[in-house]
Design a protein around this motif. Sequence first.
Motif, PDB file in Angstrom:
ATOM      1  N   GLN A   1       6.153 -15.000 -30.821  1.00 40.03           N
ATOM      2  CA  GLN A   1       5.179 -14.188 -31.462  1.00 40.03           C
ATOM      3  C   GLN A   1       5.136 -13.035 -30.374  1.00 40.03           C
ATOM      4  N   GLU A   2       4.981 -11.860 -31.194  1.00 37.74           N
ATOM      5  CA  GLU A   2       4.944 -10.407 -30.158  1.00 37.74           C
ATOM      6  C   GLU A   2       3.409 -10.405 -29.866  1.00 37.74           C
ATOM      7  N   VAL A   3       3.133 -10.033 -28.586  1.00 38.40           N
ATOM      8  CA  VAL A   3       1.859 -10.076 -28.094  1.00 38.40           C
ATOM      9  C   VAL A   3       1.516  -8.817 -27.308  1.00 38.40           C
ATOM     10  N   GLN A   4       0.454  -8.325 -27.192  1.00 32.36           N
ATOM     11  CA  GLN A   4       0.072  -7.231 -26.398  1.00 32.36           C
ATOM     12  C   GLN A   4      -0.614  -7.471 -25.085  1.00 32.36           C
ATOM     13  N   LEU A   5      -0.076  -6.964 -23.978  1.00 32.13           N
ATOM     14  CA  LEU A   5      -0.642  -7.478 -22.656  1.00 32.13           C
ATOM     15  C   LEU A   5      -1.605  -6.223 -22.433  1.00 32.13           C
ATOM     16  N   LYS A   6      -2.696  -6.381 -21.772  1.00 30.26           N
ATOM     17  CA  LYS A   6      -3.764  -5.259 -21.114  1.00 30.26           C
ATOM     18  C   LYS A   6      -4.265  -5.897 -19.735  1.00 30.26           C
ATOM     19  N   VAL A   7      -3.936  -5.066 -18.780  1.00 27.07           N
ATOM     20  CA  VAL A   7      -4.072  -5.346 -17.457  1.00 27.07           C
ATOM     21  C   VAL A   7      -5.629  -4.987 -17.188  1.00 27.07           C
ATOM     22  N   ASP A   8      -6.241  -5.541 -16.145  1.00 31.43           N
ATOM     23  CA  ASP A   8      -7.610  -5.373 -15.624  1.00 31.43           C
ATOM     24  C   ASP A   8      -7.416  -4.235 -14.635  1.00 31.43           C
ATOM     25  N   TRP A   9      -7.860  -3.009 -15.164  1.00 31.75           N
ATOM     26  CA  TRP A   9      -7.033  -1.903 -14.155  1.00 31.75           C
ATOM     27  C   TRP A   9      -7.855  -1.652 -12.965  1.00 31.75           C
ATOM     28  N   ASP A  10      -9.117  -1.699 -12.915  1.00 26.98           N
ATOM     29  CA  ASP A  10      -9.974  -1.604 -11.882  1.00 26.98           C
ATOM     30  C   ASP A  10      -9.509  -2.697 -10.920  1.00 26.98           C
ATOM     31  N   ARG A  11      -9.244  -3.858 -10.991  1.00 29.20           N
ATOM     32  CA  ARG A  11      -8.664  -4.843 -10.143  1.00 29.20           C
ATOM     33  C   ARG A  11      -7.443  -4.364  -9.592  1.00 29.20           C
ATOM     34  N   ARG A  12      -6.527  -3.937 -10.506  1.00 25.14           N
ATOM     35  CA  ARG A  12      -5.245  -3.666 -10.075  1.00 25.14           C
ATOM     36  C   ARG A  12      -5.003  -2.315  -9.196  1.00 25.14           C
ATOM     37  N   PHE A  13      -5.702  -1.303  -9.574  1.00 22.92           N
ATOM     38  CA  PHE A  13      -5.682   0.023  -8.851  1.00 22.92           C
ATOM     39  C   PHE A  13      -6.422  -0.500  -7.406  1.00 22.92           C
ATOM     40  N   ASP A  14      -7.465  -1.230  -7.215  1.00 19.25           N
ATOM     41  CA  ASP A  14      -8.089  -1.546  -6.087  1.00 19.25           C
ATOM     42  C   ASP A  14      -6.850  -2.210  -5.247  1.00 19.25           C
ATOM     43  N   HIS A  15      -6.125  -3.019  -5.886  1.00 13.24           N
ATOM     44  CA  HIS A  15      -4.958  -3.657  -4.939  1.00 13.24           C
ATOM     45  C   HIS A  15      -4.020  -2.786  -4.548  1.00 13.24           C
ATOM     46  N   MET A  16      -3.723  -2.004  -5.503  1.00 14.60           N
ATOM     47  CA  MET A  16      -2.632  -0.754  -5.035  1.00 14.60           C
ATOM     48  C   MET A  16      -3.224  -0.029  -3.898  1.00 14.60           C
ATOM     49  N   GLN A  17      -4.310   0.292  -3.765  1.00 17.99           N
ATOM     50  CA  GLN A  17      -5.257   1.244  -2.727  1.00 17.99           C
ATOM     51  C   GLN A  17      -4.828   0.416  -1.493  1.00 17.99           C
ATOM     52  N   GLN A  18      -5.369  -0.791  -1.517  1.00 20.18           N
ATOM     53  CA  GLN A  18      -5.602  -1.862  -0.411  1.00 20.18           C
ATOM     54  C   GLN A  18      -3.967  -1.984   0.171  1.00 20.18           C
ATOM     55  N   HIS A  19      -3.055  -2.293  -0.582  1.00 22.66           N
ATOM     56  CA  HIS A  19      -1.745  -2.546  -0.323  1.00 22.66           C
ATOM     57  C   HIS A  19      -1.104  -1.382   0.153  1.00 22.66           C
ATOM     58  N   SER A  20      -0.982  -0.355  -0.371  1.00 22.44           N
ATOM     59  CA  SER A  20      -0.344   0.880   0.023  1.00 22.44           C
ATOM     60  C   SER A  20      -1.278   1.258   1.466  1.00 22.44           C
ATOM     61  N   GLY A  21      -2.241   1.043   1.462  1.00 20.25           N
ATOM     62  CA  GLY A  21      -3.211   1.523   2.857  1.00 20.25           C
ATOM     63  C   GLY A  21      -2.368   0.588   3.734  1.00 20.25           C
ATOM     64  N   GLN A  22      -2.313  -0.570   3.380  1.00 16.18           N
ATOM     65  CA  GLN A  22      -1.850  -1.574   4.816  1.00 16.18           C
ATOM     66  C   GLN A  22      -0.413  -1.116   5.238  1.00 16.18           C
ATOM     67  N   HIS A  23       0.212  -0.845   4.420  1.00 11.97           N
ATOM     68  CA  HIS A  23       1.820  -0.241   4.869  1.00 11.97           C
ATOM     69  C   HIS A  23       1.610   0.986   5.814  1.00 11.97           C
ATOM     70  N   LEU A  24       0.643   1.916   5.406  1.00 16.83           N
ATOM     71  CA  LEU A  24       0.399   3.240   6.247  1.00 16.83           C
ATOM     72  C   LEU A  24      -0.310   2.963   7.437  1.00 16.83           C
ATOM     73  N   ILE A  25      -1.266   1.996   7.513  1.00 16.69           N
ATOM     74  CA  ILE A  25      -1.814   1.477   8.783  1.00 16.69           C
ATOM     75  C   ILE A  25      -0.882   0.802   9.766  1.00 16.69           C
ATOM     76  N   SER A  26      -0.237  -0.005   9.242  1.00 17.92           N
ATOM     77  CA  SER A  26       0.925  -0.949  10.052  1.00 17.92           C
ATOM     78  C   SER A  26       1.876   0.000  10.425  1.00 17.92           C
ATOM     79  N   ALA A  27       2.249   0.905   9.815  1.00 17.97           N
ATOM     80  CA  ALA A  27       3.377   2.030  10.291  1.00 17.97           C
ATOM     81  C   ALA A  27       2.843   2.705  11.363  1.00 17.97           C
ATOM     82  N   LEU A  28       1.848   3.563  11.215  1.00 12.48           N
ATOM     83  CA  LEU A  28       1.282   4.262  12.393  1.00 12.48           C
ATOM     84  C   LEU A  28       0.695   3.391  13.541  1.00 12.48           C
ATOM     85  N   ALA A  29       0.143   2.271  13.278  1.00 15.11           N
ATOM     86  CA  ALA A  29      -0.271   1.218  14.642  1.00 15.11           C
ATOM     87  C   ALA A  29       0.999   1.155  15.371  1.00 15.11           C
ATOM     88  N   GLU A  30       2.149   1.147  14.529  1.00 12.96           N
ATOM     89  CA  GLU A  30       3.367   0.759  15.527  1.00 12.96           C
ATOM     90  C   GLU A  30       3.866   1.990  16.127  1.00 12.96           C
TER      91      GLU A  30
END
Length: 550
Positions: free
Chosen positions: A90-119
Motif C-alpha cells: 500500500q502507498e503511504v504518506q510519511l510526515k516527520v516531527d519537524w521540531d525534533r528533526r530540526f533540533d537534531h540538525m542544529q545540534q549535529h551541525s553545531g558539533q561538527h563546527l565545535i570539533s573542527a575549531l577546537a582542534e
Amino acid sequence: MAFQCQRDCYMKEFVTSVVSCCPAELKQEVNGKKETVKGFNVILQDTILFPEGGGQPDDHGLIGDVPVLRVTRQGAEAVHFVGSPLEVGQEVQLKVDWDRRFDHMQQHSGQHLISALAETMFGFKTTSWEMGRQRSSIELDTPSVKPAQLQALEEALNDKIRDHVPVTLQLLSIDDPAVGTVKSRGLPDDHAGPIRIIDIEGIDANMCCGTHVSNLSQLQMIKLQGTEKGKKNKTNLIFLVGNRVLKYAEKCYSTERSLVSLLKTGPDEHVEAVDKIQKSAKLLQKSNLGLLRDMAVLIAQNFKSSPQRGNFFTLHKKEGDNEFMNIIANEIGTEETLVFLTVGEEKGPGLFLLTGPSDAVSEMGPRVLEMLQGKGAGKNGRFQGKANSLARREDVAALLQQRCTQGEEEYRKIPTKSPRMTRMIRPMKRHLNRRHTMNFMVLQGLVNQKKDQGHQPRTDCWENRDLACSDFFLSGPPSIISRLHLSGVLAGGIRAELLRGQVVKVEDEPPVEVAVSVQRPVVDVGLLLVLLHAWHPAAGAKGTAFVISP
C-alpha cells in the motif's frame, strides 16, 4: 543506500510504499521503568525518517495516521516500529516531527563546527560525542580546558555563524580517492551504498550519516556551558545550539523572576540574599540538632523514671536521625529493655534501630528488616538499617511487644519449690568483681551464723540467681521487714525504706511493704532470701510469704 532524509534533510512529508510488515517487540523506558511494547516492524521503499546513527537519535513521525515509535537501520534498510499493522504494497504518506528533526540538525551541525575549531585552535581532538535531550557533550582528548580557551572558542564559533558559511552534502562512492582526504572514525561493518560527506566550507569536511543544516547561520548561536571531567584523562565539553539556547534563556529568565518574588531583591543581589539564607539555615539546623539531642535524653530519662515502664520501648520521630536514636538507646541502656526506634516519613523511607537483649534482637532483627523492606545488620544486641517503607512500623512494634510479653510469661512459668513466691525477678549472668564477692561473703556469713543458732534457711530455687534491676518492692511479715528496714543497710549492697504499712513486731499484723534500692549492679537474690528466712525461722508458717515485685 542513502535515504531520502539524508539526500534532503528539509523534506517534511514524503509518499512511499510498504515493502514488509512483521510482528515485533520494542523495549523502551516509560516513567523510569523498562517496558516491552508489542507492535510491528515496517520497511518502506524509502523514508524521510532518519534511523539513529552517528551519535544522532532517530526521528519521530507518522506513517499515515500511525505513530512511528522507533526507527533503526539494519544494513541498507530503515526499520520503522509501529503499533498497528500496515498492508504490504500500500502507498503511504510519511510526515516527520519537524521540531525534533530540526533540533537534531542544529545540534549535529553545531558539533561538527565545535570539533573542527577546537582542534584547529587548540589541538583538542574529538574522540566521541553525545546528543542529549536537553544538552549535548563532546569528549575532547585533553585533560582540561582553560576558561580563557573556552571563551575564545565560543566567540570564534559564533563569528562563523554570523559569517553565513554554507554547509554542503557530497555523496561519494567508496572507491573515490576523495574519501581518503576527509575525517572519519570508520564505517559500520554493515554499511552499504554511497558515502556521505558533510562539508562546512573552508572549515571542515567530515564523513557523516546524520541530518544537517544547509548554512551555519541556521544554527542561530552556540553556547558553551562549561566542561566536566571525562574518562581516561579526557574532558567533556557541554554545549547548546540554536533553539536550545533560546529555551535555556527563557528558563533562566523565568527562574530569575521567581527569585525576585521570593527573595524580594533584584537579580544582582540574589547571590548575597541566598548566602544569608543558607547561613541562617545552618544556624537553625545546628540549634534544632541540639534540641533533638536534649529531647532524646529527656525521652529516655522519662521512660526510665516511670514505675510502669515495662520491658519494651518504642518511638517514631519524623525529624530525628541516627544520632537521635543512638542517644535514646544509650540513655535507656539496659539489657532488660527492648528498644525499637524509627525516624523519617511515617509512610515512606527512613531509618530504624532495634536494641536490647541479644537473644531477642538476634531473633527479631531479621523479621523487622523484612517488614520494613529495608537493609541492615546487627550484632551485640543492636540491629539497625534503612527502611524503604515505615508503613508497617506499628505492626513491627506490636510484634516486638508480643515478643517481650511472651518472653516474660515464659520466664514466669519456670517451676519453683516455693509456692509463696508469687513473682520472681528475671535472672541474669553474674558479672562479679572483688567488691561484689566481698558483699556476698558478708551475706553468707550472716546466714551461717543463723544456721549455727539452729535456724534452717529456705533456699528453694533461688540459689545462683542474680538481681539486676535497680529497685523493687518487698512485702512480708512485719517482724522481718522491720529488721530489713531498721537495719538501713543490708550487706552494703541494698538500701530499704518504708513504702506502705507500719513496721511492727507482731507477726500476725498485715504484711507491710518497703521499697528496696540496689546500690550495686548485681546482688544475689538467693542469699538475700536465705538471710530473710534465717531471720524468721517460721518461714513456712501462714502469713510469712515474701513477695518481690520489680
